[in-house]
Design a protein around this motif. Sequence first.
Motif, mmCIF file in Angstrom:
data_model
loop_
_atom_site.group_PDB
_atom_site.id
_atom_site.type_symbol
_atom_site.label_atom_id
_atom_site.label_comp_id
_atom_site.label_asym_id
_atom_site.label_seq_id
_atom_site.Cartn_x
_atom_site.Cartn_y
_atom_site.Cartn_z
ATOM 1 N N SER A 159 -35.420 -31.187 -77.655
ATOM 2 C CA SER A 159 -35.626 -30.073 -76.728
ATOM 3 C C SER A 159 -34.769 -28.870 -77.090
ATOM 4 O O SER A 159 -35.067 -27.736 -76.724
ATOM 5 N N ALA A 160 -33.695 -29.125 -77.864
ATOM 6 C CA ALA A 160 -32.825 -28.023 -78.308
ATOM 7 C C ALA A 160 -33.361 -27.368 -79.564
ATOM 8 O O ALA A 160 -32.780 -26.399 -80.079
ATOM 9 N N GLY A 161 -34.421 -27.931 -80.112
ATOM 10 C CA GLY A 161 -35.034 -27.339 -81.294
ATOM 11 C C GLY A 161 -34.524 -27.914 -82.591
ATOM 12 O O GLY A 161 -34.798 -27.363 -83.661
ATOM 13 N N ASN A 162 -33.807 -29.035 -82.531
ATOM 14 C CA ASN A 162 -33.272 -29.646 -83.751
ATOM 15 C C ASN A 162 -34.281 -30.619 -84.358
ATOM 16 O O ASN A 162 -34.919 -31.393 -83.653
ATOM 17 N N ASN A 163 -34.381 -30.577 -85.664
ATOM 18 C CA ASN A 163 -35.244 -31.497 -86.401
ATOM 19 C C ASN A 163 -34.480 -32.798 -86.609
ATOM 20 O O ASN A 163 -33.548 -32.864 -87.399
ATOM 21 N N LEU A 164 -34.927 -33.843 -85.898
ATOM 22 C CA LEU A 164 -34.180 -35.096 -85.924
ATOM 23 C C LEU A 164 -34.886 -36.209 -86.712
ATOM 24 O O LEU A 164 -34.458 -37.360 -86.668
ATOM 25 N N GLY A 165 -35.893 -35.870 -87.425
ATOM 26 C CA GLY A 165 -36.564 -36.870 -88.248
ATOM 27 C C GLY A 165 -38.054 -36.594 -88.387
ATOM 28 O O GLY A 165 -38.641 -35.823 -87.616
ATOM 29 N N SER A 166 -38.666 -37.223 -89.386
ATOM 30 C CA SER A 166 -40.112 -37.056 -89.610
ATOM 31 C C SER A 166 -40.666 -38.245 -90.377
ATOM 32 O O SER A 166 -39.895 -39.021 -90.963
ATOM 33 N N LYS A 167 -41.950 -38.353 -90.371
ATOM 34 C CA LYS A 167 -42.644 -39.373 -91.168
ATOM 35 C C LYS A 167 -44.061 -38.884 -91.444
ATOM 36 O O LYS A 167 -44.539 -37.920 -90.830
ATOM 37 N N GLN A 168 -44.701 -39.556 -92.374
ATOM 38 C CA GLN A 168 -46.089 -39.203 -92.656
ATOM 39 C C GLN A 168 -47.015 -40.345 -92.271
ATOM 40 O O GLN A 168 -46.650 -41.506 -92.385
ATOM 41 N N VAL A 169 -48.194 -39.970 -91.792
ATOM 42 C CA VAL A 169 -49.246 -40.937 -91.457
ATOM 43 C C VAL A 169 -50.440 -40.644 -92.359
ATOM 44 O O VAL A 169 -51.026 -39.550 -92.300
ATOM 45 N N GLY A 170 -50.754 -41.595 -93.200
ATOM 46 C CA GLY A 170 -51.889 -41.420 -94.108
ATOM 47 C C GLY A 170 -53.139 -42.114 -93.583
ATOM 48 O O GLY A 170 -53.072 -43.254 -93.107
ATOM 49 N N VAL A 171 -54.234 -41.421 -93.645
ATOM 50 C CA VAL A 171 -55.510 -41.967 -93.163
ATOM 51 C C VAL A 171 -56.475 -42.075 -94.343
ATOM 52 O O VAL A 171 -56.848 -41.061 -94.937
ATOM 53 N N SER A 172 -56.874 -43.310 -94.665
ATOM 54 C CA SER A 172 -57.807 -43.526 -95.776
ATOM 55 C C SER A 172 -59.258 -43.477 -95.292
ATOM 56 O O SER A 172 -59.523 -43.512 -94.093
ATOM 57 N N ALA A 202 -56.187 -39.643 -99.344
ATOM 58 C CA ALA A 202 -55.865 -39.805 -97.927
ATOM 59 C C ALA A 202 -55.766 -38.452 -97.237
ATOM 60 O O ALA A 202 -55.529 -37.415 -97.862
ATOM 61 N N PHE A 203 -55.999 -38.530 -95.944
ATOM 62 C CA PHE A 203 -55.742 -37.393 -95.053
ATOM 63 C C PHE A 203 -54.351 -37.632 -94.474
ATOM 64 O O PHE A 203 -54.107 -38.663 -93.825
ATOM 65 N N ILE A 227 -60.877 -35.752 -97.109
ATOM 66 C CA ILE A 227 -60.781 -36.832 -98.097
ATOM 67 C C ILE A 227 -61.852 -36.677 -99.164
ATOM 68 O O ILE A 227 -61.595 -36.874 -100.364
ATOM 69 N N GLN A 228 -63.047 -36.305 -98.742
ATOM 70 C CA GLN A 228 -64.128 -36.100 -99.716
ATOM 71 C C GLN A 228 -63.788 -34.975 -100.686
ATOM 72 O O GLN A 228 -64.053 -35.074 -101.893
ATOM 73 N N LYS A 229 -63.193 -33.919 -100.147
ATOM 74 C CA LYS A 229 -62.797 -32.803 -101.002
ATOM 75 C C LYS A 229 -61.714 -33.245 -101.979
ATOM 76 O O LYS A 229 -61.758 -32.916 -103.177
ATOM 77 N N LYS A 230 -60.721 -34.001 -101.482
ATOM 78 C CA LYS A 230 -59.642 -34.486 -102.351
ATOM 79 C C LYS A 230 -60.185 -35.430 -103.419
ATOM 80 O O LYS A 230 -59.757 -35.397 -104.570
ATOM 81 N N ASP A 231 -61.128 -36.287 -103.002
ATOM 82 C CA ASP A 231 -61.725 -37.210 -103.974
ATOM 83 C C ASP A 231 -62.491 -36.464 -105.057
ATOM 84 O O ASP A 231 -62.497 -36.881 -106.225
ATOM 85 N N ALA A 232 -63.139 -35.346 -104.660
ATOM 86 C CA ALA A 232 -63.860 -34.537 -105.649
ATOM 87 C C ALA A 232 -62.884 -33.908 -106.634
ATOM 88 O O ALA A 232 -63.146 -33.856 -107.852
#
Length: 543
Positions: free
Chosen positions: A130-143, A120-121, A79-84
């Motif tokens: 278990s079959a290797g299928n991508n069934l969804g995703s989301k992002q978690v932001g940490v301030s 944010a991080f 975060i410090q690097k991104k802020d810079a």
Amino acid sequence: MVWMLIILLAIVAIETFRKQQYKKLEAEILGKLGFSNWNVVPYFDESVIVKSRQALEKYDDIKFFKENPKMLARAEETIQKKDAVLATLEEFLEDNEYKSRPQYKKVKKQIDALRSNAGAFRIKVTYISSAGNNLGSKQVGVSQYRIDKFKKDPSLLMGKGEYNRYIKEQQKEALHQKQHEYYERVNSIIDEANTNRDSLVNKDNQKRLDGLINQLFDRAVNSIKKIKSLESEEWSLIGDFMDHIKSEVDKIVSANQRILTYYESPDFLKIKETCEALMSSQREFNEYINEKVQSISRLFGTRVVRNETVNDDEYNYIRPYKKTITPFTAEVSAAVFASAENNPLEYIVKYFYPNKKAYPEQIQKLYHLVEELETLQDAKQIIENYKAEYQQYLGDVPDFIMKEDEAGFYSRLGFATINESVLTVEYKFSYTSGGGMAQRSFTVPMTEETIAELIKVLESKLTATAFAKEQRTLMTKKLREFIKARDHFTCCNCGNSTSIEPNLLLEIDHIIPVSKGGRTVEDNLQTLCWKCNRAKSNKIMGS
């Protein structure tokens, strides 16, 4: 067809030119920003794979840092690097020379995309079956706010067992902090005492100060060590006690400063100037008495004078308070202390007269000590008479001076000073337990009777020959008064007497000095005034 081909070639040429212009502008701006490319900070910083829809929905920053506790520091660094980077971009956008250049808007889009990565991080959480299928995703932001919260309250990232241990450690640390706060309050009182002790004009106040600091160690320091709970009522009691000790120390210091201020005042200087003119005839007498006072300490056995640190603190939390202990003090074990209480004179000999070869000399000194103490008792009364005569010249002396420092007041005017402690010399035995929790002591005052008994003990340890050689009569108060009356309270050398000079100090002299074999018997004793006795020293009159 030819025209269409020409137009197409022109369009391609223009597009190629634009790309070249963009690449050139992009390179210039990246160089200006100090970036190698636009991917200087990625959008996602970490990726996590979960194995169920429920896990995907419930996944948050707490879950991530519980599983990866070391990532908290890295997240903050990111975060410090991104802020810079963001700060660099904001500064560039605020004012730059490229705004009028063609293709700037296109470069600005790259800059805006990079700006959106800051703040944010980011963790990409993906649900893969278990079959290797991508069934969804989301992002978690940490301030940074969330990171600060985790750092301030680490328990948020702990399991139950770890949390319980953490709470215990926090309570322990809070207790230590409380103890140190109280130790610092103790240290502030010790610092004030150490700073002012040697400047106290009234030496009795030194003893009072020593006593207060002893109480501070006994009741405050030792109690602080024992308290095991922040909620204990002892904290309030100790705090009130320390406030009381500090108040008493402040009173001593304040009273001392008040005395010192008076001694620098014109009122006192005027009194001193008057007394100096009147006292010229007594100056020699005062010097003589002060010499005798100084010589008293040389008539005893081993002197034990040292600076004593009152508290032995293994962790060095408490600053030492140093005081000078009683000149004749023996620090002994509990067993020796008990035995010394039952047979004090034997243990005085053991601890203060360890050299048997020196007994003859020490016996002579003790005989002489009795004589000197009696002389000082007489001199003390004469000094009181002089003080009474001078009252008319002293003016209005503040009451607090006479109450707090009467001896010091007269001493500054030039009067001889005979402190009562000089006339009541004592041996002291002291016992302190290993932890400093138990302290006991007792003293043996050297009265005329006690000195006589001490002489007998020392003489009993001599050989028969040495005993016969050293044995002589003690100069008792009764014998002194008999010799003075026999000689009509008149100096046998100069003829001066108390009828001529009422405040004349008379002493009993050995005609043949003890150092030359003279005995304490009537035929070898005579009355001399202090001047003649001082002049004679250890000589034989007429020799």
